[in-house]
Design a protein around this motif. Structure first.
Motif, PDB file in Angstrom:
ATOM      1  N   VAL A 217       0.856  -1.188   0.000  1.00 13.83           N
ATOM      2  CA  VAL A 217       0.000   0.000   0.000  1.00 13.83           C
ATOM      3  C   VAL A 217       0.892   1.238   0.000  1.00 13.83           C
ATOM      4  CG1 VAL A 217      -1.969  -1.093   1.140  1.00 13.83           C
ATOM      5  CG2 VAL A 217      -0.185  -0.029   2.516  1.00 13.83           C
ATOM      6  N   PHE A 218       0.350   2.363  -0.483  1.00 11.78           N
ATOM      7  CA  PHE A 218       1.108   3.601  -0.635  1.00 11.78           C
ATOM      8  C   PHE A 218       0.343   4.754  -0.001  1.00 11.78           C
ATOM      9  CE2 PHE A 218       2.113   0.797  -4.128  1.00 11.78           C
ATOM     10  CZ  PHE A 218       3.478   0.940  -4.340  1.00 11.78           C
ATOM     11  N   SER A 219       1.068   5.728   0.543  1.00 13.12           N
ATOM     12  CA  SER A 219       0.418   6.986   0.916  1.00 13.12           C
ATOM     13  C   SER A 219       0.002   7.694  -0.368  1.00 13.12           C
ATOM     14  CB  SER A 219       1.359   7.866   1.723  1.00 13.12           C
ATOM     15  OG  SER A 219       2.400   8.360   0.886  1.00 13.12           O
ATOM     16  N   ALA A 220      -0.774   8.772  -0.244  1.00  9.10           N
ATOM     17  CA  ALA A 220      -1.218   9.503  -1.437  1.00  9.10           C
ATOM     18  C   ALA A 220      -0.029   9.997  -2.250  1.00  9.10           C
ATOM     19  CB  ALA A 220      -2.109  10.668  -1.034  1.00  9.10           C
ATOM     20  N   SER A 221       0.931  10.663  -1.608  1.00  9.27           N
ATOM     21  CA  SER A 221       2.078  11.211  -2.343  1.00  9.27           C
ATOM     22  C   SER A 221       2.973  10.103  -2.878  1.00  9.27           C
ATOM     23  CB  SER A 221       2.877  12.156  -1.451  1.00  9.27           C
ATOM     24  OG  SER A 221       3.329  11.490  -0.284  1.00  9.27           O
ATOM     25  N   GLU A 222       3.162   9.037  -2.104  1.00 12.33           N
ATOM     26  CA  GLU A 222       3.975   7.916  -2.578  1.00 12.33           C
ATOM     27  C   GLU A 222       3.323   7.240  -3.784  1.00 12.33           C
ATOM     28  OE1 GLU A 222       5.843   6.536   1.748  1.00 12.33           O
ATOM     29  OE2 GLU A 222       4.045   5.573   0.930  1.00 12.33           O
ATOM     30  N   GLY A 223       1.992   7.091  -3.729  1.00 10.97           N
ATOM     31  CA  GLY A 223       1.299   6.445  -4.828  1.00 10.97           C
ATOM     32  C   GLY A 223       1.391   7.245  -6.114  1.00 10.97           C
ATOM     33  N   VAL A 224       1.234   8.564  -6.020  1.00  8.04           N
ATOM     34  CA  VAL A 224       1.343   9.410  -7.207  1.00  8.04           C
ATOM     35  C   VAL A 224       2.768   9.381  -7.746  1.00  8.04           C
ATOM     36  CG1 VAL A 224       1.223  11.784  -8.041  1.00  8.04           C
ATOM     37  CG2 VAL A 224      -0.606  10.875  -6.591  1.00  8.04           C
TER      38      VAL A 224
ATOM     39  N   ALA B 205       4.887   2.602 -19.066  1.00  2.00           N
ATOM     40  CA  ALA B 205       3.687   1.814 -18.784  1.00  2.00           C
ATOM     41  C   ALA B 205       2.738   1.845 -19.977  1.00  2.00           C
ATOM     42  CB  ALA B 205       2.979   2.363 -17.550  1.00  2.00           C
ATOM     43  N   VAL B 206       2.267   0.687 -20.363  1.00  2.00           N
ATOM     44  CA  VAL B 206       1.321   0.582 -21.475  1.00  2.00           C
ATOM     45  C   VAL B 206      -0.084   0.511 -20.885  1.00  2.00           C
ATOM     46  CG1 VAL B 206       0.583  -0.761 -23.466  1.00  2.00           C
ATOM     47  CG2 VAL B 206       3.018  -0.617 -22.881  1.00  2.00           C
ATOM     48  N   GLY B 207      -0.802   1.616 -20.968  1.00  2.00           N
ATOM     49  CA  GLY B 207      -2.112   1.721 -20.336  1.00  2.00           C
ATOM     50  C   GLY B 207      -2.011   2.561 -19.085  1.00  2.00           C
ATOM     51  N   PRO B 208      -3.149   2.950 -18.538  1.00  2.00           N
ATOM     52  CA  PRO B 208      -3.136   3.813 -17.355  1.00  2.00           C
ATOM     53  C   PRO B 208      -2.636   3.105 -16.100  1.00  2.00           C
ATOM     54  CG  PRO B 208      -5.367   3.124 -17.878  1.00  2.00           C
ATOM     55  CD  PRO B 208      -4.501   2.662 -19.011  1.00  2.00           C
ATOM     56  N   VAL B 209      -2.018   3.876 -15.218  1.00  2.00           N
ATOM     57  CA  VAL B 209      -1.737   3.406 -13.868  1.00  2.00           C
ATOM     58  C   VAL B 209      -2.938   3.815 -13.020  1.00  2.00           C
ATOM     59  CG1 VAL B 209      -0.182   3.506 -11.893  1.00  2.00           C
ATOM     60  CG2 VAL B 209       0.739   3.676 -14.218  1.00  2.00           C
ATOM     61  N   VAL B 210      -3.589   2.836 -12.401  1.00  2.00           N
ATOM     62  CA  VAL B 210      -4.815   3.087 -11.652  1.00  2.00           C
ATOM     63  C   VAL B 210      -4.512   3.106 -10.161  1.00  2.00           C
ATOM     64  CG1 VAL B 210      -7.172   2.308 -11.180  1.00  2.00           C
ATOM     65  CG2 VAL B 210      -6.198   1.993 -13.463  1.00  2.00           C
ATOM     66  N   LEU B 211      -4.899   4.201  -9.496  1.00  2.00           N
ATOM     67  CA  LEU B 211      -4.702   4.358  -8.064  1.00  2.00           C
ATOM     68  C   LEU B 211      -6.059   4.271  -7.369  1.00  2.00           C
ATOM     69  CD1 LEU B 211      -2.242   7.413  -8.045  1.00  2.00           C
ATOM     70  CD2 LEU B 211      -1.734   4.999  -8.382  1.00  2.00           C
ATOM     71  N   ALA B 212      -6.194   3.330  -6.434  1.00  2.00           N
ATOM     72  CA  ALA B 212      -7.458   3.160  -5.706  1.00  2.00           C
ATOM     73  C   ALA B 212      -7.428   3.974  -4.426  1.00  2.00           C
ATOM     74  CB  ALA B 212      -7.668   1.684  -5.382  1.00  2.00           C
TER      75      ALA B 212
ATOM     76  N   ILE C 148      -1.975  -1.432 -10.941  1.00  2.00           N
ATOM     77  CA  ILE C 148      -2.979  -1.017  -9.970  1.00  2.00           C
ATOM     78  C   ILE C 148      -2.283  -0.849  -8.631  1.00  2.00           C
ATOM     79  CG2 ILE C 148      -5.026  -1.716  -8.675  1.00  2.00           C
ATOM     80  CD1 ILE C 148      -6.007  -3.150 -11.207  1.00  2.00           C
ATOM     81  N   LEU C 149      -2.441   0.325  -8.006  1.00  2.00           N
ATOM     82  CA  LEU C 149      -1.826   0.624  -6.722  1.00  2.00           C
ATOM     83  C   LEU C 149      -2.908   0.989  -5.707  1.00  2.00           C
ATOM     84  CD1 LEU C 149       1.084   2.965  -7.944  1.00  2.00           C
ATOM     85  CD2 LEU C 149       1.085   0.473  -7.807  1.00  2.00           C
ATOM     86  N   ILE C 150      -2.800   0.457  -4.496  1.00  2.00           N
ATOM     87  CA  ILE C 150      -3.726   0.794  -3.417  1.00  2.00           C
ATOM     88  C   ILE C 150      -3.137   1.951  -2.624  1.00  2.00           C
ATOM     89  CG2 ILE C 150      -4.983  -0.064  -1.416  1.00  2.00           C
ATOM     90  CD1 ILE C 150      -5.708  -1.451  -4.059  1.00  2.00           C
ATOM     91  N   CYS C 151      -3.892   3.053  -2.505  1.00  2.00           N
ATOM     92  CA  CYS C 151      -3.389   4.275  -1.875  1.00  2.00           C
ATOM     93  C   CYS C 151      -4.226   4.649  -0.659  1.00  2.00           C
ATOM     94  CB  CYS C 151      -3.388   5.428  -2.876  1.00  2.00           C
ATOM     95  SG  CYS C 151      -2.259   5.176  -4.252  1.00  2.00           S
ATOM     96  N   LEU C 152      -3.544   5.245   0.325  1.00  2.00           N
ATOM     97  CA  LEU C 152      -4.183   5.622   1.582  1.00  2.00           C
ATOM     98  C   LEU C 152      -4.120   7.127   1.770  1.00  2.00           C
ATOM     99  CD1 LEU C 152      -2.753   2.863   3.966  1.00  2.00           C
ATOM    100  CD2 LEU C 152      -4.708   2.747   2.425  1.00  2.00           C
ATOM    101  N   ALA C 153      -5.220   7.800   1.500  1.00  2.00           N
ATOM    102  CA  ALA C 153      -5.415   9.205   1.839  1.00  2.00           C
ATOM    103  C   ALA C 153      -6.481   9.250   2.935  1.00  2.00           C
ATOM    104  CB  ALA C 153      -5.860   9.991   0.616  1.00  2.00           C
TER     105      ALA C 153
END
Length: 500
Positions: free
Chosen positions: A281-288, A299-306, A462-467
């Motif tokens: 899991v990533f913090s908001a800034s780490e995920g971005v 990356a081929v295709g979007p990077v999706v942040l949940a 796909i990355l799981i983010c914690l804001a």
């Protein structure tokens, strides 16, 4: 033989830690579900969409049942269902049931995790009222969400409880069909099957419950393998780990002469899987920052942040600003975020018109600790009335009304601002304001898992983010008071002990 079957539904997933309660008006509007329907209108409203009632009605038609519609109502997850809403809807359903005449069976499309202002076990209470009307000999079967917090009273009052087997829930209609098949079995046999029920002993963070991932994928595959002559139906409920009452948590339910043995086997496999319910899991800034790095790397295709902690499918209001701030502060050159629910900003955008540039106080209106409105100047890129058809696997063709909506642009970041709340689990929820998700570098979705149904096929990562948000990723971060003592607050986590 033609069976007379009463059919209805009442769905809510309750996050008792969330900021906003579910009112009667929320059930009328639907919020991602179909709007409330009474009587015969239920049959046309549910046709061809991914809901338990839809699959059950289709199975009833095939079986030439005489189906007697009661009502169907669902509201997007939130805090407690108000007493007024529960009593109004439950009374309407039970009143219609009481005048339906002699019945061979009752089918109910429920969730399994409803908590009300005045009672902890919404489904148990509703099933008890239904049972009081129809008596002990009429079979009552309910289709339930994989996240149901199954109670002893629910098991006692229903002859069979049948749960989803996928998360994202792409099998809601299919589960309704399976539950209807179980009801027909009971109506034909005339004998209730043996029941087996067990509550399990650790809570699981919502994103790691996904059946697209291990170990959930293997655990759910076992259910179908175990069913047969000795086991009529078996269900694993992951539980909804944000409902502060004694019976919150995962559970197993099985029916048939082999139910107890099957339950023991499944419980052992669930225990052995505990350590594998994990992931990064990533913090908001780490995920971005990680997303920008992966885009730069080709990356081929979007990077999706949940944005999992503001998931409206788990009680969030879909208006926190942590992920938006992180995108803008990182100067992301090509990113989109949705849905940000902010009726006032949507109204201001419509008043200003497409092409206008003006100041907004975006989101942050739910009082979430660490969050607040984000003051920005944005360009109104496009406007919409908010009506769309979500064709992806999760919504399954449902018509959504998000109310007056707009796409706002701040530099390279676009934000989908809406009036009404719904979980972003369909690509059309970007497209309806002119954003093409397939060609956008970074997508932030206010969802925990359901987005995977329509976005996995296009996502590079796909990355799981914690804001900051009201649906804590880790159950151990919630201020529990009423959970069963000894329940572990996560896989391999500490046990809960109430503070006197």
């Amino acid at each position: 033989m033609t069976y007379r079957v009463a059919m209805g539904g009442f769905l809510h997933e309750t996050n008792t830690f969330a900021p906003t309660r579910a009112t009667y008006a929320d059930f009328v509007q639907g919020g991602g579900y179909m709007p409330m329907v009474h009587g015969d209108a239920m049959f046309s409203a549910c046709r061809g969409i991914n809901l338990g009632i839809s699959g059950a009605v289709e199975r009833g038609r095939e079986g030439d049942w005489q189906m007697l519609p009661l009502l169907w109502a669902g509201a997007i997850p939130s805090a407690h269902v108000t007493q007024d809403a529960f009593e109004h809807i439950a009374d309407a359903l039970v009143t219609r049931l009481s005048v339906a005449g002699p019945l061979d069976g009752v089918f109910l499309d429920l969730h399994g995790a409803m908590v009300c202002e005045h009672l902890d076990d919404g489904e148990g209470e509703l099933l008890a009222r239904v049972r009081e009307v129809v008596g002990p000999s009429v079979p009552v079967v309910a289709c339930l969400d994989l996240h149901g917090n199954i109670t002893a009273r629910m098991v006692e009052m229903a002859d069979m409880l049948v749960g989803f087997r996928t998360y994202p829930h792409v099998d809601m209609a299919e589960t309704g069909r399976r539950a209807a098949e179980g009801l027909e079995y009971l109506m034909t046999s005339g004998t209730p099957p043996a029941k087996a029920f067990r509550r399990l002993d650790y809570l699981i963070p919502i994103p790691w419950q996904s059946t697209d991932l291990e170990p959930a994928a293997s655990l759910y595959a076992r259910l179908a393998e175990l069913e047969g002559e000795a086991v009529i139906s078996a269900s694993l409920f992951m539980g909804f780990p944000a409902a502060d009452f004694n019976e919150c948590g995962p559970s197993l339910v099985a029916y048939g002469p082999g139910a107890k043995a099957a339950l023991e086997q499944l419980a052992t496999e669930f225990a052995e899987a505990e350590a594998r319910f994990a992931g990064p899991v990533f913090s908001a800034s780490e995920g971005v920052a990680e997303a920008l790095q992966r885009v730069k790397a080709g990356a081929v295709g979007p990077v999706v942040l949940a944005d999992t902690q503001d998931n409206p499918g788990a009680g969030g209001d879909s208006n926190t600003t942590g992920m938006l701030r992180a995108l803008i502060e990182a100067d992301a050159p090509d990113a989109a975020l949705g849905l940000l629910v902010d009726p006032e900003s949507a109204l201001n955008a419509h008043a200003a018109g497409a092409g206008a540039s003006l100041a907004f106080d975006l989101g942050g209106h739910s009082g979430v600790v660490g969050d607040g409105p984000y003051h920005v100047t944005a360009t109104v890129e496009t406007l919409s009335d908010g009506r769309l058809v979500a064709q992806g696997p999760y919504y399954g063709g449902a018509s959504l009304n998000l109310g007056p909506s707009a796409c706002l642009r701040i530099g390279g970041v676009r934000v989908v601002v809406t009036t009404h709340k719904a979980q972003l689990a369909d690509r059309e929820m970007f497209r309806f304001v002119g954003i093409e998700p397939e060609t956008t570098d970074i997508l932030v979705v206010k969802s925990s898992t359901h987005f995977r149904a329509d976005f996995t096929s296009i996502a590079a990562h796909i990355l799981i983010c914690l804001a900051p948000g009201p649906m804590a990723f880790s159950p151990s971060d919630l201020p529990w008071k009423h959970l069963t003592p000894g329940m572990r607050l996560g896989p391999l986590g500490d046990a809960f002990h109430p503070v006197d």
